[in-house]
Design an enzyme around this catalytic site. Structure first.
Site, PDB file in Angstrom:
ATOM      1  N   ASP A  26      44.903  33.942  38.035  1.00 22.21           N
ATOM      2  CA  ASP A  26      44.446  35.287  38.351  1.00 22.21           C
ATOM      3  C   ASP A  26      45.044  35.874  39.623  1.00 22.21           C
ATOM      4  O   ASP A  26      44.343  36.107  40.606  1.00 22.21           O
ATOM      5  CB  ASP A  26      42.919  35.314  38.442  1.00 22.21           C
ATOM      6  N   HIS A  67      46.307  38.948  39.728  1.00 24.24           N
ATOM      7  CA  HIS A  67      45.866  40.348  39.698  1.00 24.24           C
ATOM      8  C   HIS A  67      46.744  41.272  40.546  1.00 24.24           C
ATOM      9  O   HIS A  67      46.237  42.149  41.248  1.00 24.24           O
ATOM     10  CB  HIS A  67      44.402  40.469  40.142  1.00 24.24           C
ATOM     11  N   ASP A  96      46.332  36.972  33.801  1.00 26.90           N
ATOM     12  CA  ASP A  96      45.867  38.032  34.694  1.00 26.90           C
ATOM     13  C   ASP A  96      46.809  38.185  35.882  1.00 26.90           C
ATOM     14  O   ASP A  96      46.403  38.160  37.037  1.00 26.90           O
ATOM     15  CB  ASP A  96      44.424  37.771  35.144  1.00 26.90           C
ATOM     16  N   ASN A 136      44.031  38.418  29.609  1.00 31.00           N
ATOM     17  CA  ASN A 136      43.626  39.651  28.932  1.00 31.00           C
ATOM     18  C   ASN A 136      44.345  40.882  29.484  1.00 31.00           C
ATOM     19  O   ASN A 136      44.381  41.913  28.827  1.00 31.00           O
ATOM     20  CB  ASN A 136      42.106  39.832  29.002  1.00 31.00           C
ATOM     21  N   HIS A 137      44.953  40.790  30.664  1.00 25.45           N
ATOM     22  CA  HIS A 137      45.672  41.938  31.224  1.00 25.45           C
ATOM     23  C   HIS A 137      47.127  41.986  30.771  1.00 25.45           C
ATOM     24  O   HIS A 137      47.844  42.915  31.124  1.00 25.45           O
ATOM     25  CB  HIS A 137      45.605  41.907  32.750  1.00 25.45           C
TER      26      HIS A 137
END
Length: 147
Positions: free
Chosen positions: A80, A82, A109, A141-142
């Site tokens: 993650d 991000h 992510d 999911n991103h």
């Protein structure tokens, strides 16, 4: 000097991370990452070449990749990011660049919240192409088309 390293890695006819028949050095990869950290993005045509090369690389892999970690190697699992490029650079600074004995698994992510998602993806894709079989990217999911 940094611009020369960006050109060495990106701007070739054979595709991203190819310099004739020789692989770029880890110093060239580090210089590319440093250039990204300094806010220098490669030209648009080079980014598209990176994306084409990455699509070809990942398209050749099975849907489920099983990672074999040699006894003398370390696998760093990173999750993650991000879009936090500074966090990615902190991980690389602490763990080192990918190599035969230094492997990475990035667990999805990669983008969305941080202001440097483009740099994160360029760095991850360049590392995966620089060290195939040593850098792995799990889609989160991103990373779906609708995002």
């Amino acid at each position: 000097l940094r611009r020369n390293h960006v050109e060495e890695i990106v701007m070739t006819k054979e595709g991203f991370l190819h310099s004739g028949s020789e692989r770029p050095s880890s110093q060239a990869l580090q210089s590319f990452l440093d250039a990204l950290a300094d806010g220098h993005l490669p030209p648009e045509e080079d980014v598209f070449q990176l994306l084409r090369d990455a699509a070809k690389h990942f398209g050749q892999l099975p849907t489920l990749v099983q990672i074999q970690v040699p006894a003398a190697a370390t696998l760093h699992v990173v999750g993650d990011l991000h879009g936090q490029f500074c966090e990615l650079m902190t991980v690389i600074s602490g763990c080192g660049l990918p190599s035969e004995k230094n492997m990475f698994l990035f667990n999805g992510d990669f983008v969305d919240r941080g202001g440097r998602s483009v740099e994160v993806m360029l760095a991850l894709l360049s590392m995966a192409l620089f060290a195939p079989g040593r850098v792995f990217l799990n889609r989160g999911n991103h990373e779906f088309a609708y995002m």
